[in-house]
Motif scaffolding. Structure first.
Motif, PDB file in Angstrom:
ATOM      1  N   LEU A   1       0.839  -1.205   0.000  1.00 54.67           N
ATOM      2  CA  LEU A   1       0.000   0.000   0.000  1.00 54.67           C
ATOM      3  C   LEU A   1       0.871   1.251   0.000  1.00 54.67           C
ATOM      4  O   LEU A   1       0.656   2.185  -0.798  1.00 54.67           O
ATOM      5  CB  LEU A   1      -0.922  -0.010   1.220  1.00 54.67           C
ATOM      6  CG  LEU A   1      -1.777   1.242   1.445  1.00 54.67           C
ATOM      7  CD1 LEU A   1      -2.687   1.506   0.255  1.00 54.67           C
ATOM      8  CD2 LEU A   1      -2.598   1.108   2.727  1.00 54.67           C
TER       9      LEU A   1
ATOM     10  N   TRP B   1      -2.917   1.211  -8.533  1.00 57.42           N
ATOM     11  CA  TRP B   1      -4.254   0.941  -7.983  1.00 57.42           C
ATOM     12  C   TRP B   1      -4.478  -0.566  -7.854  1.00 57.42           C
ATOM     13  O   TRP B   1      -5.048  -1.035  -6.873  1.00 57.42           O
ATOM     14  CB  TRP B   1      -5.312   1.572  -8.875  1.00 57.42           C
ATOM     15  CG  TRP B   1      -6.716   1.321  -8.403  1.00 57.42           C
ATOM     16  CD1 TRP B   1      -7.622   0.442  -8.923  1.00 57.42           C
ATOM     17  CD2 TRP B   1      -7.365   1.939  -7.286  1.00 57.42           C
ATOM     18  NE1 TRP B   1      -8.795   0.480  -8.208  1.00 57.42           N
ATOM     19  CE2 TRP B   1      -8.670   1.386  -7.195  1.00 57.42           C
ATOM     20  CE3 TRP B   1      -6.970   2.895  -6.351  1.00 57.42           C
ATOM     21  CZ2 TRP B   1      -9.572   1.778  -6.222  1.00 57.42           C
ATOM     22  CZ3 TRP B   1      -7.882   3.278  -5.377  1.00 57.42           C
ATOM     23  CH2 TRP B   1      -9.164   2.722  -5.313  1.00 57.42           C
TER      24      TRP B   1
ATOM     25  N   VAL C   1      -2.927  -2.422  -4.666  1.00 57.60           N
ATOM     26  CA  VAL C   1      -3.556  -2.323  -3.346  1.00 57.60           C
ATOM     27  C   VAL C   1      -4.583  -3.441  -3.184  1.00 57.60           C
ATOM     28  O   VAL C   1      -5.536  -3.549  -3.964  1.00 57.60           O
ATOM     29  CB  VAL C   1      -4.219  -0.945  -3.160  1.00 57.60           C
ATOM     30  CG1 VAL C   1      -4.860  -0.853  -1.785  1.00 57.60           C
ATOM     31  CG2 VAL C   1      -3.202   0.160  -3.365  1.00 57.60           C
ATOM     32  N   ASP C   2      -4.403  -4.272  -2.175  1.00 56.43           N
ATOM     33  CA  ASP C   2      -5.314  -5.383  -1.903  1.00 56.43           C
ATOM     34  C   ASP C   2      -6.437  -4.883  -0.997  1.00 56.43           C
ATOM     35  O   ASP C   2      -6.409  -5.060   0.226  1.00 56.43           O
ATOM     36  CB  ASP C   2      -4.548  -6.528  -1.239  1.00 56.43           C
ATOM     37  CG  ASP C   2      -5.391  -7.785  -1.081  1.00 56.43           C
ATOM     38  OD1 ASP C   2      -6.598  -7.737  -1.375  1.00 56.43           O
ATOM     39  OD2 ASP C   2      -4.843  -8.816  -0.644  1.00 56.43           O
ATOM     40  N   HIS C   3      -7.444  -4.253  -1.606  1.00 57.95           N
ATOM     41  CA  HIS C   3      -8.522  -3.660  -0.820  1.00 57.95           C
ATOM     42  C   HIS C   3      -9.262  -4.711   0.011  1.00 57.95           C
ATOM     43  O   HIS C   3      -9.573  -4.489   1.191  1.00 57.95           O
ATOM     44  CB  HIS C   3      -9.510  -2.945  -1.750  1.00 57.95           C
ATOM     45  CG  HIS C   3      -8.887  -1.922  -2.642  1.00 57.95           C
ATOM     46  ND1 HIS C   3      -8.350  -2.244  -3.870  1.00 57.95           N
ATOM     47  CD2 HIS C   3      -8.687  -0.590  -2.479  1.00 57.95           C
ATOM     48  CE1 HIS C   3      -7.866  -1.154  -4.435  1.00 57.95           C
ATOM     49  NE2 HIS C   3      -8.053  -0.133  -3.618  1.00 57.95           N
ATOM     50  N   ARG C   4      -9.534  -5.855  -0.610  1.00 63.87           N
ATOM     51  CA  ARG C   4     -10.257  -6.913   0.108  1.00 63.87           C
ATOM     52  C   ARG C   4      -9.430  -7.440   1.277  1.00 63.87           C
ATOM     53  O   ARG C   4      -9.959  -7.659   2.375  1.00 63.87           O
ATOM     54  CB  ARG C   4     -10.587  -8.049  -0.865  1.00 63.87           C
ATOM     55  CG  ARG C   4     -11.373  -9.185  -0.234  1.00 63.87           C
ATOM     56  CD  ARG C   4     -11.654 -10.268  -1.264  1.00 63.87           C
ATOM     57  NE  ARG C   4     -12.444  -9.740  -2.373  1.00 63.87           N
ATOM     58  CZ  ARG C   4     -12.775 -10.463  -3.439  1.00 63.87           C
ATOM     59  NH1 ARG C   4     -12.366 -11.727  -3.546  1.00 63.87           N
ATOM     60  NH2 ARG C   4     -13.497  -9.928  -4.411  1.00 63.87           N
TER      61      ARG C   4
ATOM     62  N   ILE D   1      -7.126  -5.845   2.992  1.00 59.98           N
ATOM     63  CA  ILE D   1      -7.045  -4.834   4.046  1.00 59.98           C
ATOM     64  C   ILE D   1      -8.328  -4.825   4.876  1.00 59.98           C
ATOM     65  O   ILE D   1      -8.286  -4.765   6.113  1.00 59.98           O
ATOM     66  CB  ILE D   1      -6.778  -3.445   3.432  1.00 59.98           C
ATOM     67  CG1 ILE D   1      -5.365  -3.405   2.831  1.00 59.98           C
ATOM     68  CG2 ILE D   1      -6.937  -2.342   4.474  1.00 59.98           C
ATOM     69  CD1 ILE D   1      -5.070  -2.146   2.045  1.00 59.98           C
ATOM     70  N   ARG D   2      -9.484  -4.905   4.193  1.00 63.50           N
ATOM     71  CA  ARG D   2     -10.757  -4.942   4.934  1.00 63.50           C
ATOM     72  C   ARG D   2     -10.846  -6.195   5.796  1.00 63.50           C
ATOM     73  O   ARG D   2     -11.293  -6.136   6.956  1.00 63.50           O
ATOM     74  CB  ARG D   2     -11.924  -4.875   3.953  1.00 63.50           C
ATOM     75  CG  ARG D   2     -12.105  -3.521   3.280  1.00 63.50           C
ATOM     76  CD  ARG D   2     -13.465  -3.437   2.606  1.00 63.50           C
ATOM     77  NE  ARG D   2     -13.597  -4.427   1.539  1.00 63.50           N
ATOM     78  CZ  ARG D   2     -13.291  -4.201   0.270  1.00 63.50           C
ATOM     79  NH1 ARG D   2     -12.818  -3.009  -0.092  1.00 63.50           N
ATOM     80  NH2 ARG D   2     -13.434  -5.137  -0.644  1.00 63.50           N
TER      81      ARG D   2
ATOM     82  N   SER E   1      -0.644  -0.838   9.190  1.00 55.65           N
ATOM     83  CA  SER E   1      -0.669   0.624   9.160  1.00 55.65           C
ATOM     84  C   SER E   1       0.708   1.209   9.461  1.00 55.65           C
ATOM     85  O   SER E   1       1.150   2.162   8.807  1.00 55.65           O
ATOM     86  CB  SER E   1      -1.700   1.148  10.162  1.00 55.65           C
ATOM     87  OG  SER E   1      -2.987   0.630   9.888  1.00 55.65           O
TER      88      SER E   1
ATOM     89  N   CYS F   1       2.902   0.772   6.478  1.00 58.35           N
ATOM     90  CA  CYS F   1       2.527   1.726   5.423  1.00 58.35           C
ATOM     91  C   CYS F   1       3.080   3.117   5.729  1.00 58.35           C
ATOM     92  O   CYS F   1       3.663   3.770   4.858  1.00 58.35           O
ATOM     93  CB  CYS F   1       1.007   1.767   5.285  1.00 58.35           C
ATOM     94  SG  CYS F   1       0.418   2.927   4.036  1.00 58.35           S
TER      95      CYS F   1
END
Length: 522
Positions: A143, A367, A370-373, A375-376, A390, A393
């Motif tokens: 990220l 874009w 970034v592993d959005h899933r 991270i959530r 965090s 990052c």
């Protein structure tokens, strides 16, 4: 010591003879798809690393061939990656001018060092060592690296000629200082490429969207010279196969590059093994982690001598190989051969690619990094691991990238030791007995916590249900002997019930254990 067989020295001999005409044809087509995807990515990653564009293609040829032939994964395909490219740039740009021959030599020397480090880990069977770099560290680093890369490419998107900066904060400040100097034609071309690429990726994700977007933008710039004639283009190069690159032997420079080589080598291994494991779980393949680590090291050792800068597993190309139905590592071999053909015969086409369009394609890649899933999911499952992500990052944005990796690893180890230093303990009273069921190891980090729990008990007989204790070190042994003597002095007793044989054996090794009033029950 047994002699290695030919499958150990040449592991591809285990699967290559089993190929059929149908499987080879299938892998050749999968390899072509992977090469089409690799072309714009490899060029973009080379620019991120501060290298001429052809070095991205070189890194997608020899290292990929070696990693596929000597590795253990059916679907893992290596090559240049965005995260490693930005680490290499941050490590070497203070030592030489990006793009210069000295800079290229240092990048290749660092690649060789990282390869030696990786190969040694594999030879010493330390493949599991990469598990100390947790998934949360990789998520946070990726990220942060995506933000660093994106900020570094914004000047190219805006048509600004600004020197590259080492940190994200400095890149942002440089953009603010030159806010009124944007070139509108560059911005229009870059944003158009960004929009077309994003739309194609959404509507036809299996197509080579980056390549199509770059081709369209190059065509527009060529057909409309009055508007886009002044926009900078990617530097051209003479088409040829990866040239041999002799590496200098300079002890002082080797020592300066060594910390960065270890950091980027670990990052490459973690990335590669994470991809290989995720795909092997879906394909029901049994991986050999040490063989994969050796293959990664060998690919970078050899690649360093053939102008290929450091490579690692590619999320997109490996995923494409699996989804397209690759039957063997031969798909990766064909991918490298297709890229070699392009490097030899298609180099002249690269000179038509506008720099703002290339910057836009890199932003799309950022874009996608970034592993959005993930991270959530990390936020829902483990807040401690989310904190590690965090911190990594933030460190990536504020520190040199190799230092950020170390910071993330230390943060991850801190939370791990904090968690293991307090093993699960269930407590209840049974008549005159105080019973503790301990779940976890009794080691130096946990022995004090357990000692405090033991000293708080008031029963005449203290019993530890020990069937879930897998490991005990010297600190744990000494603590239990000390507590047994303390309780005996008070007219009480300490008993271990249903302890594992290895735990009992360790407890009896301590000097004076025969006279210690520590009891055992089955």
């Amino acid at each position: 010591m047994p002699r290695p067989n030919r499958h150990t020295l040449f592991p591809f001999l285990a699967w290559l003879p089993r190929q059929t005409r149908a499987s080879v044809g299938r892998d050749a087509m999968v390899g072509l798809s992977g090469a089409v995807l690799a072309l714009p990515q490899s060029i973009a990653y080379a620019l991120i690393a501060g290298l001429p564009p052809e070095y991205g293609l070189y890194a997608a040829i020899i290292p990929v061939l070696i990693a596929c032939l000597w590795g253990s994964s059916w679907h893992l395909i290596c090559g240049p990656t965005a995260a490693i490219s930005i680490v290499l740039y941050a490590s070497v740009s203070p030592l030489a001018v990006p793009g210069s021959q000295d800079y290229i030599t240092l990048i290749l020397l660092l690649t060789f060092l990282a390869g030696v480090f990786q190969w040694l880990l594999g030879m010493l069977r330390f493949g599991a060592l990469v598990n100390f770099v947790s998934h949360s560290v990789v998520l946070g680093f990726t990220l942060g690296a995506a933000v660093v890369i994106a900020l570094g490419q914004l000047p190219n998107l805006l048509g600004l000629d600004l020197p590259s900066q080492a940190t994200a904060i400095k890149s942002l400040l440089a953009l603010i200082d030159h806010g009124g100097e944007w070139d509108h034609a560059s911005l229009v071309l870059g944003l158009s490429t960004l929009l077309v690429g994003a739309l194609l990726k959404y509507r036809v994700p299996r197509w080579p969207t980056l390549l199509i977007a770059l081709a369209l933008s190059s065509l527009v710039a060529w057909l409309w010279p009055a508007m886009f004639g002044h926009v900078a283009r990617v530097s051209s190069f003479v088409g040829k196969l990866p040239p041999f690159s002799p590496l200098p032997v300079d002890l002082d420079m080797l020592l300066r590059l060594l910390p960065s080589a270890v950091a980027v080598g670990m990052l490459g291994l973690v990335t590669s093994l994470s991809i290989a494991r995720s795909l092997s779980a879906r394909s029901q393949q049994l991986l050999d982690a040490n063989q994969e680590v050796r293959a990664q090291g060998l690919s970078n050792i050899v690649g360093g001598f053939f102008s290929g800068y450091l490579s690692a597993g590619s999320f997109t190309r490996s995923g494409l190989s699996f989804e397209a139905g690759a039957r063997s590592p031969l798909a990766g071999v064909f991918s490298a051969l297709w890229v070699a053909l392009f490097a030899l015969f298609g180099a002249v086409l690269i000179a038509h690619i506008p720099i703002p369009s290339m910057a836009a394609s890199i932003l799309l890649i950022c874009w996608g990094l970034v592993d959005h899933r993930g991270i959530r999911a990390l936020f829902r499952v483990s807040r401690a691991e989310f904190v590690v992500m965090s911190l990594t990052c933030v460190a990536t944005l504020l520190l040199e990238l190799q230092t950020a990796i170390y910071a993330g690893v230390l943060a991850s180890l801190f939370f791990y030791l904090k968690r293991t230093s307090q093993p699960r303990v269930q407590q209840w009273r049974d008549g005159d007995e105080d019973v503790l069921r301990v779940g976890g190891s009794i080691f130096f980090g946990a022995s004090h916590y357990l000692q405090v729990r033991l000293q708080s008990l008031q029963g005449e007989r203290v019993v530890i249900e020990a069937q879930q204790i897998n490991f005990i070190d010297y600190s744990g042994v000494a603590m239990l002997h000390q507590e047994a003597r303390r309780l005996t002095g008070l007219g009480r007793s300490l008993t271990l019930r249903r302890a594992r044989p290895q735990v009992v054996e360790e407890l009896k090794k301590l000097e004076g254990a025969d006279n210690c009033p520590l009891h055992f029950e089955d």
